[in-house]
Design a protein around this motif. Structure first.
Motif, PDB file in Angstrom:
ATOM      1  N   ARG A 113       0.145  18.406   6.435  1.00  0.00           N
ATOM      2  CA  ARG A 113      -1.259  18.199   6.975  1.00  0.00           C
ATOM      3  C   ARG A 113      -1.379  19.055   8.083  1.00  0.00           C
ATOM      4  O   ARG A 113      -0.464  18.833   9.127  1.00  0.00           O
ATOM      5  CB  ARG A 113      -1.505  17.011   6.872  1.00  0.00           C
ATOM      6  CG  ARG A 113      -1.713  16.396   5.613  1.00  0.00           C
ATOM      7  CD  ARG A 113      -2.206  15.085   5.424  1.00  0.00           C
ATOM      8  NE  ARG A 113      -3.640  14.750   5.753  1.00  0.00           N
ATOM      9  CZ  ARG A 113      -4.173  13.730   5.752  1.00  0.00           C
ATOM     10  NH1 ARG A 113      -3.812  12.622   5.967  1.00  0.00           N
ATOM     11  NH2 ARG A 113      -5.477  13.621   5.724  1.00  0.00           N
ATOM     12  N   VAL A 128       0.905  -1.097  -0.174  1.00  0.00           N
ATOM     13  CA  VAL A 128      -0.004   0.247  -0.122  1.00  0.00           C
ATOM     14  C   VAL A 128       0.988   1.254   0.147  1.00  0.00           C
ATOM     15  O   VAL A 128       1.858   1.244   0.837  1.00  0.00           O
ATOM     16  CB  VAL A 128      -0.916   0.028   1.212  1.00  0.00           C
ATOM     17  CG1 VAL A 128      -1.713   1.155   1.360  1.00  0.00           C
ATOM     18  CG2 VAL A 128      -1.701  -1.432   1.083  1.00  0.00           C
ATOM     19  N   ARG A 129       0.456   2.060  -0.994  1.00  0.00           N
ATOM     20  CA  ARG A 129       1.290   3.416  -0.844  1.00  0.00           C
ATOM     21  C   ARG A 129       0.743   4.313  -0.009  1.00  0.00           C
ATOM     22  O   ARG A 129      -0.406   4.847  -0.269  1.00  0.00           O
ATOM     23  CB  ARG A 129       1.360   3.807  -2.256  1.00  0.00           C
ATOM     24  CG  ARG A 129       2.202   3.130  -3.435  1.00  0.00           C
ATOM     25  CD  ARG A 129       2.496   3.733  -4.574  1.00  0.00           C
ATOM     26  NE  ARG A 129       3.324   4.849  -4.494  1.00  0.00           N
ATOM     27  CZ  ARG A 129       3.773   5.372  -5.480  1.00  0.00           C
ATOM     28  NH1 ARG A 129       3.474   5.198  -6.651  1.00  0.00           N
ATOM     29  NH2 ARG A 129       4.578   6.315  -5.324  1.00  0.00           N
ATOM     30  N   ARG A 130       1.670   4.703   1.070  1.00  0.00           N
ATOM     31  CA  ARG A 130       0.769   5.559   1.865  1.00  0.00           C
ATOM     32  C   ARG A 130       1.415   7.039   1.568  1.00  0.00           C
ATOM     33  O   ARG A 130       2.288   7.434   1.260  1.00  0.00           O
ATOM     34  CB  ARG A 130       1.476   5.536   3.425  1.00  0.00           C
ATOM     35  CG  ARG A 130       0.843   4.076   3.674  1.00  0.00           C
ATOM     36  CD  ARG A 130       1.538   3.983   5.138  1.00  0.00           C
ATOM     37  NE  ARG A 130       0.911   2.612   5.586  1.00  0.00           N
ATOM     38  CZ  ARG A 130       0.165   2.264   6.629  1.00  0.00           C
ATOM     39  NH1 ARG A 130      -0.514   3.292   7.298  1.00  0.00           N
ATOM     40  NH2 ARG A 130      -0.211   1.119   6.899  1.00  0.00           N
ATOM     41  N   ARG A 131       0.262   7.965   1.743  1.00  0.00           N
ATOM     42  CA  ARG A 131       0.602   9.574   1.435  1.00  0.00           C
ATOM     43  C   ARG A 131       1.362   9.941   2.815  1.00  0.00           C
ATOM     44  O   ARG A 131       1.090   9.651   4.217  1.00  0.00           O
ATOM     45  CB  ARG A 131      -0.742  10.220   1.352  1.00  0.00           C
ATOM     46  CG  ARG A 131      -1.428   9.769   0.190  1.00  0.00           C
ATOM     47  CD  ARG A 131      -2.762  10.758  -0.276  1.00  0.00           C
ATOM     48  NE  ARG A 131      -3.413  10.754   0.908  1.00  0.00           N
ATOM     49  CZ  ARG A 131      -4.590  11.454   0.771  1.00  0.00           C
ATOM     50  NH1 ARG A 131      -4.852  12.124  -0.281  1.00  0.00           N
ATOM     51  NH2 ARG A 131      -5.415  11.564   1.888  1.00  0.00           N
ATOM     52  N   SER A 132       2.164  10.824   2.252  1.00  0.00           N
ATOM     53  CA  SER A 132       2.930  11.452   3.507  1.00  0.00           C
ATOM     54  C   SER A 132       2.048  12.398   4.238  1.00  0.00           C
ATOM     55  O   SER A 132       1.075  12.950   3.676  1.00  0.00           O
ATOM     56  CB  SER A 132       4.078  12.359   2.781  1.00  0.00           C
ATOM     57  OG  SER A 132       4.575  13.159   3.743  1.00  0.00           O
ATOM     58  N   ARG A 133       2.121  12.647   5.626  1.00  0.00           N
ATOM     59  CA  ARG A 133       1.598  13.370   6.456  1.00  0.00           C
ATOM     60  C   ARG A 133       2.258  14.646   6.647  1.00  0.00           C
ATOM     61  O   ARG A 133       1.618  15.487   7.300  1.00  0.00           O
ATOM     62  CB  ARG A 133       1.308  12.686   7.980  1.00  0.00           C
ATOM     63  CG  ARG A 133       0.476  11.542   7.930  1.00  0.00           C
ATOM     64  CD  ARG A 133       0.392  10.986   9.179  1.00  0.00           C
ATOM     65  NE  ARG A 133      -0.781   9.810   9.130  1.00  0.00           N
ATOM     66  CZ  ARG A 133      -1.781   9.810   9.936  1.00  0.00           C
ATOM     67  NH1 ARG A 133      -1.869  10.722  10.921  1.00  0.00           N
ATOM     68  NH2 ARG A 133      -2.507   8.713   9.837  1.00  0.00           N
TER      69      ARG A 133
END
Length: 69
Positions: A67, A59-64
């Motif tokens: 935010r 799963v490719r996680r988006r950078s936090r």
């Protein structure tokens, strides 16, 4: 093209498991197999298809970063 027929032990070795695992797959009809007399064989392509069908992609996680919390 010739598709090799693997013994249960050979299939287990390729999967990195004991022979019990491919035997269970066969008993539960979760993998295609060939009966040659009283012997059970698994086509190399069927084993490859099983592996491909059960491969989980990461799963490719988006950078936090950036935010608001």
């Amino acid at each position: 093209m010739t598709d090799l027929l693997l013994t249960v032990d050979q299939a287990a070795e390729r999967l990195g498991t004991t022979a019990r695992f491919p035997r269970r797959l066969i008993a539960e009809r979760r993998i295609a197999f060939v009966k040659v007399g009283s012997h059970v064989r698994i086509k190399e392509s069927a084993l490859a298809a099983y592996i491909e069908g059960h491969t989980v992609q990461p799963v490719r996680r988006r950078s936090r970063l950036g935010r608001a919390a």
